[in-house]
Write an enzyme that holds these catalytic residues in place. Structure first.
Site, PDB file in Angstrom:
ATOM      1  N   MET A   1       0.813  -1.212   0.000  1.00  0.00           N
ATOM      2  CA  MET A   1       0.000   0.000   0.000  1.00  0.00           C
ATOM      3  C   MET A   1       0.850   1.268   0.000  1.00  0.00           C
ATOM      4  O   MET A   1       0.626   2.187  -0.789  1.00  0.00           O
ATOM      5  CB  MET A   1      -0.918  -0.007   1.229  1.00  0.00           C
ATOM      6  CG  MET A   1      -1.825   1.193   1.361  1.00  0.00           C
ATOM      7  SD  MET A   1      -3.230   1.163   0.225  1.00  0.00           S
ATOM      8  CE  MET A   1      -4.187  -0.198   0.911  1.00  0.00           C
ATOM      9  N   LYS A   2       1.834   1.336   0.885  1.00  0.00           N
ATOM     10  CA  LYS A   2       2.633   2.559   1.020  1.00  0.00           C
ATOM     11  C   LYS A   2       3.592   2.763  -0.146  1.00  0.00           C
ATOM     12  O   LYS A   2       4.036   3.887  -0.406  1.00  0.00           O
ATOM     13  CB  LYS A   2       3.418   2.550   2.332  1.00  0.00           C
ATOM     14  CG  LYS A   2       4.479   1.462   2.415  1.00  0.00           C
ATOM     15  CD  LYS A   2       5.197   1.511   3.754  1.00  0.00           C
ATOM     16  CE  LYS A   2       6.273   0.427   3.826  1.00  0.00           C
ATOM     17  NZ  LYS A   2       6.991   0.458   5.122  1.00  0.00           N
TER      18      LYS A   2
END
Length: 253
Positions: free
Chosen positions: A130-131
């Site tokens: 995600m990041k």
């Protein structure tokens, strides 16, 4: 303005075309004056001129590390260099999402893993998680992509089984460990298993890692390869373009 002869390109150190290079190497010898001389003699025997040891370090256990400056007379013809490269359109995240919605009409399914003995997930995590990395969100952040990161030391058989279970569009294979060409062995095994099962044409197969280039990946039987400096949108753009092209060939939307 200095005019460079691109047909005879040499390394640049202090002045143009002086051929100065910086070398780093480790020798399996005990640290000392003899070790430094061994490094200098190795550089001479390798064809370098005027080698000078500018840094030496004891690594312990009879290993020594050196940095040398030397001169090379070798030049290359830059004009003749041809490198096989990806030519797909690179889209940003919103564009990728929009095209998946409007042109594909379903979520894109991508599975990633570090296969076999490779336990280093930094590469696949940068693309999938995600990041993401360096301000570039990973594929898990895309609403229109189902991104499944299986992590490290995943057997090729396990990855293929998961891809079949989820009807994946693409397999992203990360290989960071390259000692003794282990990455070549692992990447080759994946291709061979897919071919053995008659599944090679079922999935897009993409390799990534510090020693991966597009040309190298193609030679191993992959659809594409991505090296350092790659972000999630680079991979997603390529995968989407290929999936849409296949959909069109089959007379889809």
């Amino acid at each position: 303005m200095t005019v460079v002869d691109l047909s005879k390109v040499r390394p640049y150190g202090d002045t143009l075309n002086d051929g100065i290079v910086q070398l780093s190497l480790t020798l399996p010898v005990p640290f000392g004056d003899e070790a430094q001389e061994a490094a200098r003699l190795w550089a001479l025997a390798s064809g370098f001129q005027d080698p000078k040891v500018v840094h030496a370090q004891d690594l312990g256990e009879n290993f020594s590390f050196f940095v040398l400056y030397a001169r090379s007379t070798i030049s290359v013809n830059f004009k003749d260099i041809k490198v096989l490269k990806l030519s797909h359109e690179r889209l940003d995240k919103p564009e990728i999402e929009e095209r998946i919605r409007t042109l594909l009409g379903r979520r894109l399914i991508v599975i990633g893993a570090c296969i076999e003995s490779d336990a280093h997930t930094v590469g696949i995590d940068a693309i999938m998680n995600m990041k993401g990395y360096n301000g570039h969100k990973g594929l898990e952040s895309y609403h229109e992509i189902q991104a499944v990161n299986l992590g490290a030391q995943v057997a090729c058989e396990e990855l293929i089984a998961k891809a079949l279970e989820l009807s994946a569009d693409a397999l992203l294979i990360s290989q960071v460990v390259t000692q003794k060409s282990l990455h070549v062995k692992n990447l080759t095994r994946m291709v061979e298993l897919l071919e053995l099962e008659g599944l090679r044409e079922r999935f897009l197969l993409v390799a990534g890692g510090p020693r991966i280039t597009y040309e190298f990946a193609k030679e191993l039987g992959y659809d594409a390869g991505f090296g350092p400096g790659t972000y999630a949108e680079d991979v997603a753009s390529f995968v989407l373009e290929q999936v849409l092209a296949e959909q069109e060939r089959k007379g889809g939307r």
